[in-house]
Design a protein around this motif. Structure first.
Motif, short mmCIF file in Angstrom:
data_model
loop_
_atom_site.label_atom_id
_atom_site.label_comp_id
_atom_site.label_asym_id
_atom_site.label_seq_id
_atom_site.Cartn_x
_atom_site.Cartn_y
_atom_site.Cartn_z
N LEU A 78 0.88 -1.32 -0.06
CA LEU A 78 0.01 -0.07 -0.15
C LEU A 78 0.81 1.21 -0.04
O LEU A 78 0.51 2.12 -0.63
CB LEU A 78 -0.91 0.19 1.29
CG LEU A 78 -1.83 -0.96 1.18
CD1 LEU A 78 -2.91 -1.15 2.48
CD2 LEU A 78 -3.15 -0.84 0.13
N VAL A 79 2.12 1.38 0.68
CA VAL A 79 2.64 2.44 0.81
C VAL A 79 3.50 2.67 -0.38
O VAL A 79 3.57 3.74 -0.83
CB VAL A 79 3.93 2.31 1.93
CG1 VAL A 79 4.99 2.98 1.74
CG2 VAL A 79 3.02 2.18 3.30
N SER A 80 3.96 1.40 -1.07
CA SER A 80 4.62 1.78 -2.55
C SER A 80 3.91 2.36 -3.34
O SER A 80 4.39 2.88 -4.31
CB SER A 80 5.47 0.59 -2.76
OG SER A 80 4.53 -0.49 -3.13
N GLY A 81 2.48 1.88 -3.65
CA GLY A 81 1.47 2.29 -4.33
C GLY A 81 1.05 3.79 -4.20
O GLY A 81 0.31 4.06 -5.27
N SER A 82 1.35 4.28 -3.22
CA SER A 82 0.66 5.59 -2.85
C SER A 82 1.66 6.65 -2.70
O SER A 82 1.48 7.90 -2.56
CB SER A 82 -0.27 5.45 -1.55
OG SER A 82 0.68 5.35 -0.51
N GLY A 83 3.05 6.45 -3.12
CA GLY A 83 4.09 7.70 -3.06
C GLY A 83 4.64 7.86 -1.66
O GLY A 83 5.04 9.03 -1.54
N ILE A 84 4.12 7.16 -0.89
CA ILE A 84 4.89 7.43 0.65
C ILE A 84 6.27 6.93 0.63
O ILE A 84 6.50 5.61 0.40
CB ILE A 84 3.99 6.66 1.55
CG1 ILE A 84 2.84 7.14 1.58
CG2 ILE A 84 4.68 7.09 2.92
CD1 ILE A 84 1.71 6.35 2.45
N ASP A 85 7.34 7.84 0.43
CA ASP A 85 8.52 7.44 0.53
C ASP A 85 9.57 8.25 1.42
O ASP A 85 9.23 9.15 2.09
CB ASP A 85 9.17 7.39 -0.91
CG ASP A 85 9.01 8.87 -1.64
OD1 ASP A 85 8.71 9.59 -0.95
OD2 ASP A 85 9.05 8.90 -2.59
N GLU A 86 10.88 7.79 1.18
CA GLU A 86 11.79 8.70 2.04
C GLU A 86 11.89 10.16 1.80
O GLU A 86 12.08 10.95 2.80
CB GLU A 86 13.12 8.01 1.70
CG GLU A 86 13.33 6.61 2.55
CD GLU A 86 13.32 6.55 4.09
OE1 GLU A 86 13.83 7.48 4.62
OE2 GLU A 86 12.77 5.54 4.47
N SER A 87 11.44 10.58 0.79
CA SER A 87 11.67 12.13 0.38
C SER A 87 10.40 12.67 1.18
O SER A 87 10.62 13.90 1.68
CB SER A 87 11.37 12.28 -1.10
OG SER A 87 10.28 11.89 -1.59
N LEU A 88 9.24 12.03 1.31
CA LEU A 88 8.08 12.45 1.92
C LEU A 88 8.49 12.51 3.51
O LEU A 88 8.08 13.38 4.32
CB LEU A 88 6.89 11.75 1.77
CG LEU A 88 5.68 12.21 2.59
CD1 LEU A 88 5.34 13.68 2.14
CD2 LEU A 88 4.66 11.15 2.32
N LYS A 89 9.23 11.49 4.03
CA LYS A 89 9.75 11.40 5.24
C LYS A 89 10.53 12.66 5.77
O LYS A 89 10.43 13.12 6.88
CB LYS A 89 10.59 10.20 5.33
CG LYS A 89 10.91 9.75 7.01
CD LYS A 89 11.41 8.39 7.00
CE LYS A 89 12.01 8.13 8.39
NZ LYS A 89 12.46 6.80 8.62
N ASN A 90 11.36 12.99 4.80
CA ASN A 90 12.32 14.02 5.24
C ASN A 90 11.61 15.51 5.08
O ASN A 90 11.99 16.45 5.74
CB ASN A 90 13.55 13.82 4.10
CG ASN A 90 14.31 12.86 4.36
OD1 ASN A 90 14.25 12.36 5.34
ND2 ASN A 90 15.01 12.23 3.38
N THR A 91 10.68 15.66 3.98
CA THR A 91 10.34 16.86 3.84
C THR A 91 8.81 17.13 4.59
O THR A 91 8.76 18.49 5.15
CB THR A 91 9.79 17.20 2.22
OG1 THR A 91 8.75 15.97 2.05
CG2 THR A 91 11.04 17.04 1.34
N ASP A 92 8.18 16.07 4.90
CA ASP A 92 6.84 16.47 5.88
C ASP A 92 6.66 15.29 6.77
O ASP A 92 5.93 14.49 6.47
CB ASP A 92 5.72 16.54 4.95
CG ASP A 92 4.53 16.95 5.68
OD1 ASP A 92 4.66 17.25 7.13
OD2 ASP A 92 3.61 17.38 4.85
#
Length: 116
Positions: A76-90
């Motif tokens: 579900l995470v990989s299909g919805s664009g939740i990644d390390e860049s989101l973790k770093n930015t928000d």
């Protein structure tokens, strides 16, 4: 099987022993399965209990459900664009999205594995 007896107050009592069972840790999903079987599938629950297979069944269900939740969460995470860049930015949004994905995965696994 040959039974032996002991005499207590003039009464013959068979020497019965329960078979040794493994002491397996049962987690959240195993306990949910236990409650479900006990309330909604009394026949299956009683059979597993009297055949000394209940604890092993609950352990296996618990382990399988944990594995499925992890895999489905990652999917579900990989299909919805939740990644390390989101973790770093928000990071707050990342935590929120991860929690939502895990919740959705748990709902699916509970309905398909635990309550089946």
């Amino acid at each position: 099987m040959e039974l032996t007896y002991r005499t207590v107050n003039g009464v013959q009592i068979p020497n019965l022993r329960l078979p040794k069972q493994k002491n397996l840790p049962i987690g959240k999903y195993g306990m949910m399965r236990h409650d479900f079987l006990e309330k909604h599938h009394k026949g299956a629950y009683t059979t597993l209990l009297t055949e000394f297979r209940l604890q092993e069944h609950l352990y296996e269900v618990d382990q399988e459900a944990k594995r499925q939740v992890e895999e489905l969460t990652l999917l579900l995470v990989s299909g919805s664009g939740i990644d390390e860049s989101l973790k770093n930015t928000d990071p707050l949004r990342w935590v929120s999205e991860m929690n939502n994905a895990k919740h959705d995965a748990e709902e699916i696994v509970i309905n398909e594995t635990i309550f089946h």
